[in-house]
Design an enzyme around this catalytic site. Structure first.
Site, PDB file in Angstrom:
ATOM      1  N   LYS A  23       0.827  -1.210   0.000  1.00 34.57           N
ATOM      2  CA  LYS A  23       0.000   0.000   0.000  1.00 34.57           C
ATOM      3  C   LYS A  23       0.863   1.262   0.000  1.00 34.57           C
ATOM      4  O   LYS A  23       0.646   2.207  -0.757  1.00 34.57           O
ATOM      5  CB  LYS A  23      -0.926  -0.027   1.223  1.00 34.57           C
ATOM      6  CG  LYS A  23      -1.610   1.262   1.538  1.00 34.57           C
ATOM      7  CD  LYS A  23      -2.597   1.654   0.447  1.00 34.57           C
ATOM      8  CE  LYS A  23      -2.946   3.125   0.528  1.00 34.57           C
ATOM      9  NZ  LYS A  23      -4.289   3.390   0.851  1.00 34.57           N
ATOM     10  N   CYS A  27      -3.098  10.845   1.767  1.00 34.86           N
ATOM     11  CA  CYS A  27      -2.468   9.553   1.452  1.00 34.86           C
ATOM     12  C   CYS A  27      -1.092   9.754   0.828  1.00 34.86           C
ATOM     13  O   CYS A  27      -0.085   9.409   1.421  1.00 34.86           O
ATOM     14  CB  CYS A  27      -3.347   8.772   0.489  1.00 34.86           C
ATOM     15  SG  CYS A  27      -5.042   8.669   1.052  1.00 34.86           S
TER      16      CYS A  27
HETATM   17  N1  SAJ Z   1      -1.092  15.169  -8.516  1.00 33.75           N
HETATM   18  C1  SAJ Z   1      -0.175  15.927  -9.235  1.00 33.75           C
HETATM   19  N2  SAJ Z   1       0.185  15.505 -10.474  1.00 33.75           N
HETATM   20  C2  SAJ Z   1      -0.346  14.383 -11.054  1.00 33.75           C
HETATM   21  C3  SAJ Z   1      -1.272  13.604 -10.319  1.00 33.75           C
HETATM   22  C4  SAJ Z   1      -1.630  14.030  -9.044  1.00 33.75           C
HETATM   23  O1  SAJ Z   1       0.331  16.962  -8.759  1.00 33.75           O
HETATM   24  O2  SAJ Z   1       0.028  14.090 -12.196  1.00 33.75           O
HETATM   25  C5  SAJ Z   1      -1.485  15.594  -7.150  1.00 33.75           C
HETATM   26  C6  SAJ Z   1      -2.959  15.953  -6.979  1.00 33.75           C
HETATM   27  O3  SAJ Z   1      -3.229  17.260  -7.416  1.00 33.75           O
HETATM   28  C7  SAJ Z   1      -3.154  15.764  -5.493  1.00 33.75           C
HETATM   29  C8  SAJ Z   1      -2.202  14.589  -5.178  1.00 33.75           C
HETATM   30  O4  SAJ Z   1      -1.319  14.501  -6.259  1.00 33.75           O
HETATM   31  O5  SAJ Z   1      -2.731  16.909  -4.780  1.00 33.75           O
HETATM   32  C9  SAJ Z   1      -2.889  13.233  -4.962  1.00 33.75           C
HETATM   33  O6  SAJ Z   1      -3.953  13.030  -5.874  1.00 33.75           O
HETATM   34  P1  SAJ Z   1      -4.295  11.622  -6.587  1.00 33.75           P
HETATM   35  O7  SAJ Z   1      -5.529  11.808  -7.386  1.00 33.75           O
HETATM   36  O8  SAJ Z   1      -3.100  11.144  -7.332  1.00 33.75           O
HETATM   37  O9  SAJ Z   1      -4.519  10.579  -5.391  1.00 33.75           O
HETATM   38  P2  SAJ Z   1      -5.444  10.529  -4.047  1.00 33.75           P
HETATM   39  O10 SAJ Z   1      -4.609  11.057  -2.905  1.00 33.75           O
HETATM   40  O11 SAJ Z   1      -6.789  11.128  -4.218  1.00 33.75           O
HETATM   41  O12 SAJ Z   1      -5.651   8.924  -3.881  1.00 33.75           O
HETATM   42  C10 SAJ Z   1      -4.518   8.071  -3.793  1.00 33.75           C
HETATM   43  C11 SAJ Z   1      -4.680   6.892  -4.780  1.00 33.75           C
HETATM   44  N3  SAJ Z   1      -3.411   6.185  -4.905  1.00 33.75           N
HETATM   45  C12 SAJ Z   1      -2.830   5.950  -6.109  1.00 33.75           C
HETATM   46  O13 SAJ Z   1      -3.301   6.348  -7.152  1.00 33.75           O
HETATM   47  C13 SAJ Z   1      -1.546   5.160  -6.074  1.00 33.75           C
HETATM   48  C14 SAJ Z   1      -5.796   5.953  -4.292  1.00 33.75           C
HETATM   49  O14 SAJ Z   1      -5.880   4.796  -5.136  1.00 33.75           O
HETATM   50  C15 SAJ Z   1      -5.524   5.504  -2.835  1.00 33.75           C
HETATM   51  O15 SAJ Z   1      -6.554   4.638  -2.352  1.00 33.75           O
HETATM   52  C16 SAJ Z   1      -5.495   6.751  -1.981  1.00 33.75           C
HETATM   53  O16 SAJ Z   1      -4.396   7.586  -2.447  1.00 33.75           O
HETATM   54  C17 SAJ Z   1      -5.293   6.302  -0.532  1.00 33.75           C
HETATM   55  O17 SAJ Z   1      -6.287   6.260   0.213  1.00 33.75           O
HETATM   56  O18 SAJ Z   1      -4.171   5.932  -0.185  1.00 33.75           O
END
Ligand code: SAJ
Length: 415
Positions: free
Chosen positions: A212, A266
Site C-alpha cells: 500500500k 495519502c
Molecule cells: N497530482 C499531481 N500531479 C499528477 C497527479 C496528481 O500533482 O500528475 C497531485 C494531486 O493534485 C493531489 C495529489 O497529487 O494533490 C494526490 O492526488 P491523486 O488523485 O493522485 O490521489 P489521491 O490522494 O486522491 O488517492 C490516492 C490513490 N493512490 C494511487 O493512485 C496510487 C488511491 O488509489 C488511494 O486509495 C489513496 O491515495 C489512498 O487512500 O491511499
C-alpha cells in the site's frame, strides 16, 4: 447462518462506512463503531455523514433493513475490521494511537476463533503491533495456538479506493491480503469474497503493509519528477507542459503533471512511513517528499516576487482543495500556499476562490487579510492571479479578464 454473520467495523470514515455498507448489502449483519456520537446517530438515521457518490441510498436501504447499525461502544462479533485514521506526527512518524485503542477495545470481546482485520494504511509491522496489543490486553488468547490457548486470526488488507469512486472501486479493485498466519489470510479472503469482484492476492502482513505504501510512494516520486522539471523549465524559460507532452510521445515514457505540491491524506503522508521504517535506505522517497513540499514554498515565493512592486497588493488565489473538482481541503497545498502567503505579507489582500465550500476553513478564516469570494470579482480586483487547482469552474474563465495582470498558473490550465 454465514461464517461472518456478525461483523464489527471500527471507524465510520471514508473507508469504514462504505465497507460496512457493502458488507451489509452482501447479506452480513454489521455494526459500525465510532467515537463521534453525531456520526453514529447519522448512520442510525440512514444519513451519510460525508459526501460520496452512490453511497447514500445503499446506506438508507441497509439501515432500514436492519442489516447495519452503529454505536459508540465496541460490541462482540466474530469479525472485526479496523478502519481508523493513521495520521502522521510532527516528526513524520505514524500516530498509531487509534489502531492501538481499537485493539484494546476489541481484546476483551474475543474468546478465540475470531478474525481481526486492519484496513488502515499502516507502517510496516503495525499489524503485528496491533495483535500484540490485543494479546497484552487479553493474555488468554494466542496467534498460533502453540501454547494451547484459543487462537485469533489477524490480517492486514489495505484499502486502495479513490475518494469519489469508492462504491465502484471497493467492489472492482484487486485487494492484497496479508496474514500474520496463512490461516488468517485464508479466512480474510473468504470474507472479502462476499463483496469483492477483483482478484484477492494473499501474502504476509508486512508485504501487504509495504504494498500500500509503495503504491502511493511510487506516485509521489513520479509527481516529484514532474515538479522538479517545472523548476528546471522556469530557470531555462521552457514551457514544462509542452515539454512533458512531447516527451510522453515516447512509447515508454509517461511523465505526470506538475502542480503546486502534492496533497491529500495519502500520497503526501504514506511515503514518510517508508522513510521512518528505513531512513538510511529510503533516500529517493524522502527526496521526492521534499521536492513536492518544496514546490509549494516555491509558489509562495513566486507570488511574493510578483506583488513586490504593488503598494497595496491583491492576489486572487483560485482553488483551496487538494485536487480538482472535490471539496476536500485536507493536506491541501493550495490551502497551505494561501496561509503562508497571507502570513508573510500582512499588507496583501488574498481573495480565495473555492467553489466547493461555503466558508473558509478555520486556519484561513482566522487571517484578517484572507477572504472567500467568487472567481469573477477576485480576478477583477487582483494584480496577481494564482491558479492553484484545476477545477472545471476555472477552465472557462474569460481570458480577457486576465489581461494586464500577472498570472501564475501552477496547473497549466490556461496555457
Ligand atoms: N497530482 C499531481 N500531479 C499528477 C497527479 C496528481 O500533482 O500528475 C497531485 C494531486 O493534485 C493531489 C495529489 O497529487 O494533490 C494526490 O492526488 P491523486 O488523485 O493522485 O490521489 P489521491 O490522494 O486522491 O488517492 C490516492 C490513490 N493512490 C494511487 O493512485 C496510487 C488511491 O488509489 C488511494 O486509495 C489513496 O491515495 C489512498 O487512500 O491511499
Amino acid at each position: 447462518m454465514s461464517a461472518h454473520s456478525r461483523i464489527v467495523v471500527i471507524g465510520l470514515g471514508y473507508i469504514g462506512l462504505p465497507t460496512a455498507v457493502v458488507l451489509a448489502r452482501a447479506g452480513c449483519r454489521v455494526t459500525g463503531v465510532d467515537l463521534d456520537q453525531r456520526k453514529v446517530e447519522a448512520v442510525n438515521n440512514g444519513a451519510l455523514p460525508f459526501v460520496e457518490p452512490d453511497l447514500d441510498h445503499v446506506l438508507r436501504e441497509v439501515v432500514a433493513a436492519g442489516a447495519l447499525d452503529a454505536t459508540t461502544e465496541t460490541p462482540a462479533g466474530d469479525t472485526y475490521i479496523v478502519a481508523v485514521p493513521t495520521p502522521f506526527l510532527e516528526d513524520k512518524t505514524a500516530d498509531l494511537s487509534y489502531v492501538l485503542s481499537a485493539a484494546r477495545a476489541i481484546a476483551p470481546k474475543l474468546t478465540g476463533g475470531e478474525l481481526v482485520l486492519l484496513e488502515s494504511t499502516s507502517p510496516p509491522g503495525t499489524t503485528q503491533r496491533m495483535a500484540e496489543e490485543i494479546l497484552a490486553t487479553n493474555p488468554a488468547l494466542s496467534l498460533d495456538g502453540s501454547d494451547g490457548k484459543p487462537v485469533i486470526h489477524v490480517a492486514h488488507c489495505p484499502e486502495r479506493v479513490l475518494p469519489g469512486r469508492i462504491m465502484t472501486e471497493l467492489v472492482e479493485n484487486d485487494r492484497i491480503i496479508g496474514g500474520l498466519t496463512e490461516e488468517a489470510a485464508r479466512r480474510a479472503k473468504v470474507l472479502y469474497e462476499r463483496f469483492c469482484r477483483g482478484e484477492l492476492l494473499l501474502t504476509d502482513a508486512v508485504t501487504a503493509e509495504m504494498a500500500k505504501l509503495t503504491e502511493n510512494a511510487f506516485r509521489d516520486v513520479n509527481i516529484a519528477f514532474a515538479n522538479e522539471l517545472s523548476l528546471i523549465c522556469d530557470k531555462l524559460g521552457v514551457d514544462v507542459w509542452r515539454l512533458i507532452e512531447l516527451s510522453n510521445h515516447h512509447p515508454r515514457v509517461n511523465v505526470l503533471q506538475p502542480g503546486p505540491g502534492v496533497g491529500g491524506h495519502c500520497i503526501a503522508v504514506d511515503p514518510w512511513f517508508i522513510v521512518s521504517a528505513a531512513p538510511e535506505q529510503a533516500t529517493l522517497i524522502r527526496t521526492a517528499r521534499q521536492v513536492n513540499d518544496g514546490k509549494s514554498d516555491y509558489v509562495v515565493n513566486q507570488a511574493i516576487e510578483a506583488v513586490s512592486a504593488a503598494k497595496t497588493p491583491v492576489v486572487a488565489a483560485l482553488g483551496l482543495a487538494f485536487k480538482a473538482n472535490i471539496d476536500d481541503l485536507r493536506e491541501s497545498p493550495a490551502r497551505q500556499i494561501v496561509r503562508d502567503l497571507a502570513g508573510k505579507l500582512p499588507d496583501c489582500r488574498v481573495l480565495a476562490v473555492e467553489p466547493h465550500v461555503e466558508k473558509l476553513p478555520a486556519d484561513l478564516a482566522g487571517l484578517s487579510n484572507v477572504e472567500l469570494t467568487d472567481v469573477v470579482s477576485a480576478i477583477a480586483a487582483a494584480d496577481v492571479i494564482l491558479l492553484l487547482v484545476d477545477h472545471d469552474e476555472f477552465r472557462g474563465v474569460d481570458r480577457s479578464a486576465l489581461e494586464g495582470k500577472r498570472v501564475i498558473d501552477t496547473k497549466g490550465l490556461w496555457r
